[in-house]
Enzyme design. Structure first.
Site, PDB file in Angstrom:
ATOM      1  CD  GLU A  85      -3.006   1.136   2.175  1.00  0.00           C
ATOM      2  OE1 GLU A  85      -4.123   1.564   1.856  1.00  0.00           O
ATOM      3  OE2 GLU A  85      -2.765   0.631   3.295  1.00  0.00           O
ATOM      4  N   GLY A  87       1.137   4.968   0.772  1.00  0.00           N
ATOM      5  CA  GLY A  87       0.435   5.917   1.621  1.00  0.00           C
ATOM      6  C   GLY A  87       0.033   5.255   2.927  1.00  0.00           C
ATOM      7  CB  VAL A  88       1.794   4.647   6.004  1.00  0.00           C
ATOM      8  CG1 VAL A  88       1.582   4.149   7.431  1.00  0.00           C
ATOM      9  CG2 VAL A  88       2.562   3.609   5.182  1.00  0.00           C
ATOM     10  CB  SER A  93      -5.344   1.902   5.276  1.00  0.00           C
ATOM     11  OG  SER A  93      -5.707   1.168   4.134  1.00  0.00           O
ATOM     12  CD  GLN A 131       2.795   8.047  -5.053  1.00  0.00           C
ATOM     13  OE1 GLN A 131       2.190   8.582  -4.132  1.00  0.00           O
ATOM     14  NE2 GLN A 131       2.163   7.449  -6.058  1.00  0.00           N
ATOM     15  CG  ASP A 153      -5.040   5.913  -0.024  1.00  0.00           C
ATOM     16  OD1 ASP A 153      -5.444   6.942  -0.599  1.00  0.00           O
ATOM     17  OD2 ASP A 153      -5.360   5.623   1.144  1.00  0.00           O
ATOM     18  CG  HIS A 156      -4.541  10.994  -3.755  1.00  0.00           C
ATOM     19  ND1 HIS A 156      -4.557   9.625  -3.825  1.00  0.00           N
ATOM     20  CD2 HIS A 156      -4.904  11.310  -2.481  1.00  0.00           C
ATOM     21  CE1 HIS A 156      -4.919   9.125  -2.657  1.00  0.00           C
ATOM     22  NE2 HIS A 156      -5.131  10.133  -1.822  1.00  0.00           N
TER      23      HIS A 156
END
Length: 263
Positions: A85, A87-88, A93, A131, A153, A156
Protein backbone atom coordinates in the site's frame (compact mmCIF):
# COMPACT_ATOMS: atom_id res chain seq x y z
CA UNK A 1 -6.41 9.91 1.67
CA UNK A 2 -3.02 11.55 1.81
CA UNK A 3 -1.87 14.82 0.29
CA UNK A 4 1.64 15.79 -0.68
CA UNK A 5 3.43 18.99 -1.51
CA UNK A 6 2.73 19.87 -5.15
CA UNK A 7 6.26 21.16 -5.83
CA UNK A 8 7.80 18.66 -8.25
CA UNK A 9 11.29 20.07 -7.67
CA UNK A 10 11.38 19.08 -4.02
CA UNK A 11 13.00 15.74 -3.32
CA UNK A 12 11.05 15.17 -0.16
CA UNK A 13 7.30 15.67 -0.30
CA UNK A 14 5.51 16.38 2.95
CA UNK A 15 2.46 14.24 3.74
CA UNK A 16 -0.52 16.01 5.33
CA UNK A 17 -3.86 14.66 6.41
CA UNK A 18 -6.94 14.61 4.25
CA UNK A 19 -8.32 17.90 5.54
CA UNK A 20 -5.30 19.98 4.55
CA UNK A 21 -5.92 23.24 2.61
CA UNK A 22 -4.91 21.55 -0.66
CA UNK A 23 -7.61 18.91 -0.25
CA UNK A 24 -10.45 21.09 0.99
CA UNK A 25 -9.96 23.80 -1.61
CA UNK A 26 -9.78 21.28 -4.44
CA UNK A 27 -13.55 20.88 -4.43
CA UNK A 28 -16.23 23.11 -2.90
CA UNK A 29 -18.29 20.18 -1.56
CA UNK A 30 -17.48 18.71 1.85
CA UNK A 31 -17.87 14.95 1.51
CA UNK A 32 -16.82 14.14 5.08
CA UNK A 33 -19.22 12.74 7.66
CA UNK A 34 -18.66 12.09 11.35
CA UNK A 35 -21.58 9.87 12.39
CA UNK A 36 -20.74 6.25 11.40
CA UNK A 37 -23.99 4.95 12.86
CA UNK A 38 -25.89 6.76 10.09
CA UNK A 39 -24.23 4.57 7.46
CA UNK A 40 -23.62 1.23 9.13
CA UNK A 41 -26.83 -0.31 7.83
CA UNK A 42 -26.21 0.93 4.29
CA UNK A 43 -22.85 -0.79 3.79
CA UNK A 44 -22.39 -4.52 4.29
CA UNK A 45 -19.61 -6.95 3.54
CA UNK A 46 -16.27 -8.14 4.84
CA UNK A 47 -14.39 -4.86 4.59
CA UNK A 48 -17.36 -2.78 5.83
CA UNK A 49 -17.70 -4.98 8.91
CA UNK A 50 -14.00 -4.55 9.71
CA UNK A 51 -14.07 -0.80 9.07
CA UNK A 52 -17.07 -0.01 11.26
CA UNK A 53 -15.73 -2.23 14.04
CA UNK A 54 -12.31 -0.52 13.99
CA UNK A 55 -11.29 0.91 17.36
CA UNK A 56 -7.54 0.86 16.72
CA UNK A 57 -5.55 3.18 14.45
CA UNK A 58 -7.38 5.93 12.59
CA UNK A 59 -8.63 4.86 9.14
CA UNK A 60 -10.65 6.92 6.68
CA UNK A 61 -12.18 5.63 3.46
CA UNK A 62 -14.87 6.53 0.96
CA UNK A 63 -17.77 4.31 1.99
CA UNK A 64 -18.57 3.16 -1.54
CA UNK A 65 -15.10 1.58 -1.73
CA UNK A 66 -16.08 -1.26 0.59
CA UNK A 67 -18.06 -3.29 -1.95
CA UNK A 68 -15.33 -2.71 -4.54
CA UNK A 69 -12.67 -4.05 -2.17
CA UNK A 70 -14.77 -7.13 -1.48
CA UNK A 71 -15.37 -7.76 -5.18
CA UNK A 72 -11.75 -7.38 -6.25
CA UNK A 73 -9.79 -8.66 -3.26
CA UNK A 74 -11.91 -11.42 -1.74
CA UNK A 75 -10.06 -14.12 -3.77
CA UNK A 76 -6.86 -13.24 -1.87
CA UNK A 77 -8.39 -13.64 1.60
CA UNK A 78 -6.69 -16.36 3.61
CA UNK A 79 -3.79 -16.67 1.17
CA UNK A 80 -0.13 -15.65 1.35
CA UNK A 81 -0.88 -12.60 -0.79
CA UNK A 82 1.84 -9.94 -0.94
CA UNK A 83 0.28 -6.48 -0.76
CA UNK A 84 1.97 -3.09 -1.01
CA UNK A 85 0.00 0.00 0.00
CA UNK A 86 1.35 3.38 -1.05
CA UNK A 87 0.44 5.92 1.62
CA UNK A 88 0.45 4.97 5.32
CA UNK A 89 -0.85 8.09 7.10
CA UNK A 90 -2.04 6.95 10.57
CA UNK A 91 -1.64 3.23 9.80
CA UNK A 92 -5.33 2.40 10.09
CA UNK A 93 -5.63 1.11 6.56
CA UNK A 94 -2.70 -1.30 6.99
CA UNK A 95 -4.29 -2.67 10.15
CA UNK A 96 -7.56 -3.22 8.30
CA UNK A 97 -5.81 -5.06 5.47
CA UNK A 98 -4.18 -7.38 7.98
CA UNK A 99 -7.59 -8.29 9.37
CA UNK A 100 -9.08 -8.51 5.89
CA UNK A 101 -6.49 -10.84 4.33
CA UNK A 102 -5.46 -12.84 7.39
CA UNK A 103 -2.22 -13.93 9.01
CA UNK A 104 -0.65 -15.51 5.90
CA UNK A 105 -0.52 -12.21 4.02
CA UNK A 106 2.66 -10.19 3.59
CA UNK A 107 1.68 -6.54 3.97
CA UNK A 108 3.96 -3.53 3.44
CA UNK A 109 3.23 0.17 3.41
CA UNK A 110 5.39 3.01 2.06
CA UNK A 111 5.19 6.71 2.83
CA UNK A 112 7.38 9.81 2.50
CA UNK A 113 6.61 10.96 6.03
CA UNK A 114 9.42 9.80 8.37
CA UNK A 115 6.98 9.75 11.28
CA UNK A 116 5.25 6.75 9.68
CA UNK A 117 8.31 4.63 10.51
CA UNK A 118 6.90 4.35 14.04
CA UNK A 119 4.02 2.29 12.59
CA UNK A 120 6.33 -0.50 11.41
CA UNK A 121 5.22 -3.74 13.07
CA UNK A 122 5.02 -7.50 12.66
CA UNK A 123 1.51 -7.07 11.22
CA UNK A 124 2.55 -4.62 8.50
CA UNK A 125 6.04 -3.43 7.62
CA UNK A 126 6.48 0.29 6.87
CA UNK A 127 9.28 1.69 4.74
CA UNK A 128 10.03 5.39 4.21
CA UNK A 129 10.54 6.71 0.70
CA UNK A 130 8.86 8.36 -2.26
CA UNK A 131 6.39 6.62 -4.53
CA UNK A 132 8.20 7.95 -7.61
CA UNK A 133 11.61 6.61 -6.53
CA UNK A 134 12.29 3.52 -8.62
CA UNK A 135 15.31 2.36 -6.61
CA UNK A 136 13.37 2.62 -3.36
CA UNK A 137 10.28 0.78 -4.64
CA UNK A 138 12.30 -1.97 -6.28
CA UNK A 139 14.14 -2.52 -3.00
CA UNK A 140 10.85 -2.79 -1.10
CA UNK A 141 9.43 -5.30 -3.60
CA UNK A 142 12.61 -7.39 -3.32
CA UNK A 143 12.26 -7.39 0.47
CA UNK A 144 8.64 -8.53 0.12
CA UNK A 145 9.64 -11.37 -2.16
CA UNK A 146 7.38 -10.05 -4.94
CA UNK A 147 3.96 -8.40 -5.09
CA UNK A 148 0.45 -9.58 -5.91
CA UNK A 149 -1.52 -6.43 -5.05
CA UNK A 150 -0.56 -2.75 -5.17
CA UNK A 151 -2.89 -0.11 -3.77
CA UNK A 152 -1.89 3.46 -4.62
CA UNK A 153 -3.37 5.67 -1.93
CA UNK A 154 -0.40 8.02 -1.89
CA UNK A 155 -0.12 11.63 -2.99
CA UNK A 156 -2.89 11.40 -5.63
CA UNK A 157 -0.73 13.65 -7.81
CA UNK A 158 -0.82 12.59 -11.46
CA UNK A 159 2.93 12.42 -12.05
CA UNK A 160 3.40 10.32 -8.92
CA UNK A 161 0.60 7.94 -9.85
CA UNK A 162 2.05 7.37 -13.30
CA UNK A 163 5.55 6.89 -11.93
CA UNK A 164 4.44 4.30 -9.37
CA UNK A 165 2.48 2.36 -11.98
CA UNK A 166 5.36 2.36 -14.46
CA UNK A 167 7.74 1.09 -11.78
CA UNK A 168 5.53 -1.44 -10.03
CA UNK A 169 3.20 -2.91 -12.65
CA UNK A 170 6.08 -4.71 -14.42
CA UNK A 171 7.02 -6.21 -11.03
CA UNK A 172 3.55 -7.59 -10.30
CA UNK A 173 3.22 -11.36 -10.20
CA UNK A 174 1.11 -13.09 -12.84
CA UNK A 175 -2.54 -12.57 -11.97
CA UNK A 176 -1.67 -9.58 -9.81
CA UNK A 177 -3.86 -6.53 -9.33
CA UNK A 178 -2.85 -2.86 -9.45
CA UNK A 179 -5.32 -0.45 -7.81
CA UNK A 180 -5.32 3.33 -7.91
CA UNK A 181 -7.83 4.96 -5.61
CA UNK A 182 -9.11 8.46 -4.90
CA UNK A 183 -9.01 9.19 -8.63
CA UNK A 184 -11.55 11.95 -8.05
CA UNK A 185 -8.41 14.07 -7.76
CA UNK A 186 -7.88 13.55 -11.49
CA UNK A 187 -10.50 16.30 -11.90
CA UNK A 188 -8.97 18.71 -9.36
CA UNK A 189 -6.22 21.18 -10.42
CA UNK A 190 -4.19 20.97 -7.16
CA UNK A 191 -3.41 17.36 -8.10
CA UNK A 192 -2.54 18.15 -11.74
CA UNK A 193 -6.13 17.25 -12.60
CA UNK A 194 -8.87 18.54 -14.85
CA UNK A 195 -11.58 17.02 -17.05
CA UNK A 196 -9.83 15.48 -20.04
CA UNK A 197 -6.45 16.81 -18.95
CA UNK A 198 -3.64 14.64 -20.40
CA UNK A 199 -1.62 12.68 -17.88
CA UNK A 200 -4.16 12.26 -15.09
CA UNK A 201 -4.63 8.75 -13.73
CA UNK A 202 -7.93 8.46 -15.57
CA UNK A 203 -6.51 9.55 -18.93
CA UNK A 204 -3.39 7.43 -18.34
CA UNK A 205 -5.50 4.32 -17.76
CA UNK A 206 -7.64 5.06 -20.79
CA UNK A 207 -4.41 4.65 -22.73
CA UNK A 208 -3.98 1.25 -21.06
CA UNK A 209 -7.32 0.22 -22.55
CA UNK A 210 -5.85 0.96 -25.99
CA UNK A 211 -2.70 -0.94 -25.02
CA UNK A 212 -4.85 -3.92 -24.06
CA UNK A 213 -6.21 -3.93 -27.64
CA UNK A 214 -2.97 -3.12 -29.45
CA UNK A 215 -2.86 -6.45 -31.32
CA UNK A 216 -5.84 -5.23 -33.38
CA UNK A 217 -4.10 -2.03 -34.43
CA UNK A 218 -1.50 -3.22 -36.93
CA UNK A 219 -0.48 -6.36 -38.82
CA UNK A 220 2.14 -8.48 -37.09
CA UNK A 221 1.19 -7.59 -33.50
CA UNK A 222 -0.97 -10.68 -32.89
CA UNK A 223 2.02 -12.80 -31.89
CA UNK A 224 3.19 -14.15 -28.50
CA UNK A 225 6.08 -11.70 -28.26
CA UNK A 226 3.85 -8.68 -28.92
CA UNK A 227 0.88 -9.58 -26.73
CA UNK A 228 0.11 -7.37 -23.75
CA UNK A 229 0.21 -8.47 -20.12
CA UNK A 230 -2.87 -6.37 -19.30
CA UNK A 231 -5.81 -8.73 -18.88
CA UNK A 232 -8.36 -6.12 -17.83
CA UNK A 233 -8.85 -2.50 -16.85
CA UNK A 234 -11.83 -1.84 -14.58
CA UNK A 235 -13.12 1.62 -13.70
CA UNK A 236 -15.25 2.30 -10.65
CA UNK A 237 -16.13 5.62 -9.00
CA UNK A 238 -12.67 6.94 -8.02
CA UNK A 239 -10.99 3.51 -8.21
CA UNK A 240 -9.43 1.68 -11.13
CA UNK A 241 -8.01 -1.84 -11.17
CA UNK A 242 -5.59 -3.24 -13.74
CA UNK A 243 -5.16 -7.02 -13.80
CA UNK A 244 -1.84 -8.42 -14.98
CA UNK A 245 -1.79 -11.66 -16.97
CA UNK A 246 0.19 -12.48 -20.12
CA UNK A 247 -2.27 -12.78 -22.99
CA UNK A 248 -2.29 -15.33 -25.81
CA UNK A 249 -2.60 -14.25 -29.45
CA UNK A 250 -6.23 -13.85 -30.50
CA UNK A 251 -7.85 -16.45 -32.76
CA UNK A 252 -11.46 -16.71 -33.86
CA UNK A 253 -12.62 -20.32 -34.21
CA UNK A 254 -15.79 -21.94 -35.49
CA UNK A 255 -16.78 -25.43 -34.33
CA UNK A 256 -17.43 -27.78 -35.84
CA UNK A 257 -15.00 -26.86 -38.66
CA UNK A 258 -16.67 -25.57 -41.82
CA UNK A 259 -15.53 -28.67 -43.76
CA UNK A 260 -17.67 -30.87 -41.52
CA UNK A 261 -20.77 -28.70 -41.40
CA UNK A 262 -22.23 -30.23 -44.56
CA UNK A 263 -21.41 -33.82 -43.57
Amino acid sequence: MKVRNMDENQKRKQTDNARSPAWTTAHPIDFYVTEPERFRELYRGRFADLFFANEDRVAHKWLHYFAIYDQLLQPFVGTAVRMLEIGVNKGGSLALWRRFFGEKAVIFGVDVNPECAALDSADAAVRIGSQDDATFLEKVVAEMGGIDVVLDDGSHVATHQRASYNILFPLLNEGGLYLIEDMCTAYWPPYQGGLGRPGTAIEFLKEKVDEMHRHYLAPGLNTPEHMTDIESVQFFDSIAAVRKRRQLPRHHLMVPPAAKQGA
